[in-house]
Design an enzyme around this catalytic site. Structure first.
Site, mmCIF file in Angstrom:
data_model
loop_
_atom_site.group_PDB
_atom_site.id
_atom_site.type_symbol
_atom_site.label_atom_id
_atom_site.label_comp_id
_atom_site.label_asym_id
_atom_site.label_seq_id
_atom_site.Cartn_x
_atom_site.Cartn_y
_atom_site.Cartn_z
ATOM 1 N N HIS A 1 63.055 -9.032 8.273
ATOM 2 C CA HIS A 1 64.137 -8.821 7.311
ATOM 3 C C HIS A 1 63.780 -7.627 6.414
ATOM 4 O O HIS A 1 62.645 -7.539 5.944
ATOM 5 C CB HIS A 1 64.329 -10.081 6.458
ATOM 6 N N LYS B 1 78.817 -22.698 19.327
ATOM 7 C CA LYS B 1 77.495 -22.092 19.175
ATOM 8 C C LYS B 1 76.438 -22.810 20.022
ATOM 9 O O LYS B 1 75.565 -22.179 20.620
ATOM 10 C CB LYS B 1 77.105 -22.174 17.687
ATOM 11 N N ASN C 1 61.474 -13.626 12.784
ATOM 12 C CA ASN C 1 62.515 -12.662 12.402
ATOM 13 C C ASN C 1 61.903 -11.623 11.480
ATOM 14 O O ASN C 1 60.894 -11.885 10.826
ATOM 15 C CB ASN C 1 63.656 -13.382 11.668
ATOM 16 N N GLY D 1 67.941 -1.498 18.166
ATOM 17 C CA GLY D 1 66.691 -1.932 18.787
ATOM 18 C C GLY D 1 65.457 -1.086 18.489
ATOM 19 O O GLY D 1 64.550 -1.003 19.324
ATOM 20 N N SER D 2 65.384 -0.506 17.282
ATOM 21 C CA SER D 2 64.177 0.281 16.992
ATOM 22 C C SER D 2 62.952 -0.621 16.828
ATOM 23 O O SER D 2 61.832 -0.220 17.160
ATOM 24 C CB SER D 2 64.370 1.170 15.762
HETATM 25 C C1 GRF Z 1 66.177 -4.061 10.746
HETATM 26 O O1 GRF Z 1 66.307 -3.458 9.486
HETATM 27 C C2 GRF Z 1 65.758 -5.497 10.600
HETATM 28 O O2 GRF Z 1 64.943 -5.710 9.494
HETATM 29 C C3 GRF Z 1 67.071 -6.206 10.429
HETATM 30 O O3 GRF Z 1 67.963 -5.527 11.271
HETATM 31 C C4 GRF Z 1 67.521 -4.186 11.462
HETATM 32 C C5 GRF Z 1 67.400 -3.983 12.930
HETATM 33 O O4 GRF Z 1 67.090 -2.664 13.258
HETATM 34 N N1 GRF Z 1 66.946 -7.600 10.729
HETATM 35 P P1 GRF Z 1 66.712 -2.290 14.753
HETATM 36 O O5 GRF Z 1 67.871 -2.783 15.624
HETATM 37 O O6 GRF Z 1 65.436 -2.970 15.108
HETATM 38 O O7 GRF Z 1 66.610 -0.807 14.768
#
Ligand code: GRF
Length: 212
Positions: free
Chosen positions: A111, A67, A109, A14-15
């Site tokens: 990525h 789902k 999202n 969750g950063s």
């Molecule tokens: C990030 O690299 C994001 O791009 C990908 O998953 C990772 C999540 O990191 N979808 P965090 O949990 O937000 O630290």
């Protein structure tokens, strides 16, 4: 102006969630995180939510027959909190039709690669293996594909000779933490319009026309 109501879906540390919370608290994002939902009971993101008095909910996918039923439970929570924009922040599931239909063009999202290059769960590793000189991150609207939706913002970082998956990921995540909040702020300001595959940002200048 009323703040944009966010629901953040997470599966891990969750950063990105933290960066969004910090940007809100710094007064640079006109939004509020109303709820954090996770499909993993051990997600550290839940701790982060708790530290900021944000409700965190674990929805166990195993408790549902499929789902669609699982996503109905998620949508119900989002609806109760009157969430306007769903933010996927390290949510490791492909979004299905129930969630997509409940929030059309209202799910974002992030990525860790320059889409459409290197979709999937190992964007940084795949970029290093392929040998590209630049990679980065992408914020996009979510559609039914894997990392295929219309692109909102991207940031570029160099790939260095001695990079491995982890060193590249560390360079990319710093940019993720900046552009995710920027994209959400653009949405909050009503400046994003999806036209087919393209996301038009109102107020952004055209190169040829010079018009903003
Ligand atoms: C990030 O690299 C994001 O791009 C990908 O998953 C990772 C999540 O990191 N979808 P965090 O949990 O937000 O630290």
């Amino acid at each position: 102006m009323a703040k944009l109501r966010l629901g953040v879906l997470v599966s891990g540390r969750g950063s990105n969630l933290q960066a969004i919370i910090d940007t809100i608290e710094a007064g640079n994002l006109d939004a509020e995180v109303k709820v954090v939902i996770t499909d993993k009971s051990e997600a550290y993101a839940l701790e982060r939510a708790k530290n900021h008095n944000i409700p965190g909910v674990y929805v166990n996918p195993m408790q549902y027959t499929n789902k669609a039923e699982y996503e109905k439970a998620v949508v119900q929570i989002l609806a109760e909190d009157r969430v306007e924009l769903v933010v996927l922040a390290g949510y490791m599931r492909l979004v299905g039709s129930v969630l997509l239909e409940a929030y059309p063009s209202r799910i974002m999202n992030i990525h860790p690669a320059l889409l459409p290059a290197f979709p999937g769960a190992h964007g940084q590793r795949d970029a290093v293996s392929y040998g590209v000189r630049f990679s980065g991150c992408t914020v996009h609207f979510v559609d039914k594909g894997m990392d295929t939706g219309p692109i909102i913002l991207q940031a570029v970082v160099p790939v260095m000779q001695d990079d491995d998956e982890d060193t590249l990921a560390a360079r990319i995540i710093k940019e993720e933490h900046k552009i995710y909040s920027q994209a959400i702020q653009l949405y909050a300001e009503g400046r994003l319009k999806v036209e087919g595959r393209r996301v038009m940002i109102s107020g952004e200048c055209g190169v040829e026309s010079g018009e903003c």
